[in-house]
Design a protein around this motif. Structure first.
Motif, short mmCIF file in Angstrom:
data_model
loop_
_atom_site.label_atom_id
_atom_site.label_comp_id
_atom_site.label_asym_id
_atom_site.label_seq_id
_atom_site.Cartn_x
_atom_site.Cartn_y
_atom_site.Cartn_z
N ILE A 6 -55.73 61.22 -54.25
CA ILE A 6 -57.17 61.04 -54.39
C ILE A 6 -57.38 59.78 -55.22
N GLY A 7 -57.91 58.74 -54.62
CA GLY A 7 -58.03 57.47 -55.32
C GLY A 7 -59.36 57.26 -55.99
N GLY A 8 -60.42 57.92 -55.54
CA GLY A 8 -61.75 57.67 -56.09
C GLY A 8 -62.05 58.54 -57.27
N SER A 9 -63.11 58.18 -58.01
CA SER A 9 -63.50 58.96 -59.17
C SER A 9 -64.86 59.60 -58.99
N THR A 108 -54.78 56.47 -60.02
CA THR A 108 -55.52 57.36 -60.93
C THR A 108 -54.61 58.24 -61.75
N GLY A 109 -53.36 58.44 -61.30
CA GLY A 109 -52.45 59.34 -61.99
C GLY A 109 -52.74 60.80 -61.73
N VAL A 110 -53.66 61.11 -60.79
CA VAL A 110 -54.05 62.50 -60.51
C VAL A 110 -53.39 62.94 -59.21
N PHE A 111 -52.77 64.12 -59.24
CA PHE A 111 -52.07 64.60 -58.06
C PHE A 111 -51.90 66.11 -58.12
N ILE A 112 -51.71 66.71 -56.96
CA ILE A 112 -51.29 68.11 -56.84
C ILE A 112 -49.76 68.10 -56.75
N ASP A 113 -49.10 69.02 -57.44
CA ASP A 113 -47.65 68.94 -57.57
C ASP A 113 -46.93 68.80 -56.24
N ARG A 114 -47.44 69.45 -55.19
CA ARG A 114 -46.75 69.39 -53.89
C ARG A 114 -46.81 68.00 -53.27
N MET A 115 -47.64 67.11 -53.83
CA MET A 115 -47.69 65.73 -53.33
C MET A 115 -46.43 64.96 -53.73
N LEU A 116 -45.86 65.32 -54.87
CA LEU A 116 -44.66 64.63 -55.35
C LEU A 116 -43.38 65.39 -55.07
N VAL A 117 -43.47 66.71 -55.11
CA VAL A 117 -42.28 67.54 -54.90
C VAL A 117 -42.60 68.59 -53.84
N PRO A 118 -41.95 68.55 -52.66
CA PRO A 118 -42.21 69.54 -51.62
C PRO A 118 -41.99 70.96 -52.15
N GLU A 119 -42.79 71.89 -51.66
CA GLU A 119 -42.71 73.27 -52.15
C GLU A 119 -41.32 73.87 -51.94
N ALA A 120 -40.71 73.60 -50.80
CA ALA A 120 -39.39 74.17 -50.53
C ALA A 120 -38.36 73.72 -51.56
N ARG A 121 -38.50 72.48 -52.01
CA ARG A 121 -37.57 71.97 -53.04
C ARG A 121 -37.92 72.54 -54.40
N LEU A 122 -39.20 72.56 -54.72
CA LEU A 122 -39.63 73.03 -56.03
C LEU A 122 -39.21 74.47 -56.29
N TYR A 176 -62.22 61.67 -62.48
CA TYR A 176 -63.35 61.22 -63.29
C TYR A 176 -63.07 61.43 -64.78
N LEU A 177 -62.46 62.56 -65.13
CA LEU A 177 -62.24 62.90 -66.53
C LEU A 177 -61.00 62.24 -67.13
N SER A 178 -60.00 61.95 -66.32
CA SER A 178 -58.70 61.53 -66.85
C SER A 178 -58.74 60.26 -67.68
N PRO A 179 -59.55 59.23 -67.37
CA PRO A 179 -59.57 58.06 -68.26
C PRO A 179 -60.03 58.41 -69.67
N HIS A 180 -60.93 59.38 -69.79
CA HIS A 180 -61.40 59.81 -71.11
C HIS A 180 -60.29 60.56 -71.86
N VAL A 181 -59.55 61.39 -71.12
CA VAL A 181 -58.45 62.11 -71.76
C VAL A 181 -57.40 61.12 -72.26
N ARG A 182 -57.09 60.13 -71.44
CA ARG A 182 -56.07 59.15 -71.82
C ARG A 182 -56.52 58.36 -73.06
N ARG A 183 -57.75 57.89 -73.05
CA ARG A 183 -58.24 57.11 -74.19
C ARG A 183 -58.28 57.98 -75.44
#
Length: 271
Positions: A6-9, A108-122, A176-183
């Motif tokens: 998800i690239g947009g905020s 954005t640094g925002v992702f659902i875990d299955r986007m990086l690690v397939p469920e079968a592997r996880l 939308y929220l993550s830049p505030h959390v990071r700062r």
């Protein structure tokens, strides 16, 4: 699950979540204020995590501090036994599969875990079977911030296996929220670490704050209302609000709490 980043905020109404909470502009603004309050010690991170968990429809939430001087005690979590936090900080953060592939993160640094690690592997990993399963956790919505390719902070919201998976609506809100959390977490680190420079070029105000603007922010930082600050400074509440608003514009802050946190971090005011 096959997902996409998800690239947009943009914030859209959330659908299909376990919670009925629908974050509107006012709700999000209040939460952003609480995030900065937590950074300057005027709110507990646990309160913020509970609000996030309720808003997103999760059963657990974890705030990660990977750059903490001491690895132990660096994480904060809700709705889990404290022993799980200790286990994560001392061992399981080393085995968490998604940390090994953070280079694949979207901007954005925002992702659902299955986007990086397939469920079968996880589901074949020690992390999943020995750490997540006993907590009835299965799927996570995440934000991870990196610096020079090394994770510095993160936020994970969790759901059990039998719940609906995360969707684009939730990812958009977290974007939308993550830049505030990071700062906020960077500001917290600057305030807590004496040998870290307090002035960051990226946070420098376009114009210097006046003495009155600093005075008003100083009283707000101490928990005073506009009325109380006005009494202390022998000004009207309207004038105090105007000074604070001017300081916010100069600091490019979205809220009073953010302005106070930025001024504290830059050494423009004391606590």
């Amino acid at each position: 699950m096959t997902g996409r980043f998800i690239g947009g905020s943009a914030v859209r109404p959330m659908a299909g979540v376990q919670s009925s909470a629908q974050p509107d502009e006012s709700t999000l603004a209040h939460l952003v204020g609480q995030i900065y309050d937590a950074a300057i010690g005027q709110e507990e991170w646990a309160v913020v995590l509970r609000r996030l968990s309720a808003m997103f429809g999760g059963t657990a939430a974890v705030l990660h501090r990977f750059r903490s001087p001491a690895r132990a005690g660096a994480s904060r979590a809700i709705n889990t036994d404290p022993i799980n936090i200790q286990l994560y900080d001392t061992h399981y953060h080393k085995t968490e599969p998604k940390l090994a592939v953070l280079s694949q993160l979207p901007a954005t640094g925002v992702f659902i875990d299955r986007m990086l690690v397939p469920e079968a592997r996880l589901t074949r990993t020690e992390y999943y079977n020995d750490f997540l399963v006993p907590q009835d956790l299965h799927s996570s919505l995440n934000w991870f911030g990196q610096r020079h390719g090394i994770p510095e902070a993160g936020l994970s919201l969790w759901r059990p296996r039998h719940w609906a998976d995360w969707g684009e609506e939730q990812a958009a809100v977290l974007s939308y929220l993550s830049p505030h959390v990071r700062r906020a977490m960077r500001l917290e680190q600057r305030l807590a670490t004496a040998d870290v420079p307090t002035v960051a070029v990226s946070l420098a105000p376009r114009k210097p704050l006046t003495a009155r603007e600093r005075d008003c922010l100083r009283w707000i930082a101490r928990g005073a209302s506009s009325k109380e600050a006005a009494r202390r400074l022998e000004l009207s509440a309207y004038t105090v609000n105007e000074y604070v608003a001017s300081a916010m514009r100069k600091l490019q802050a979205a809220s009073r709490s953010e302005a106070v946190a930025m001024a504290l971090a830059q050494g423009l005011i004391d606590g």
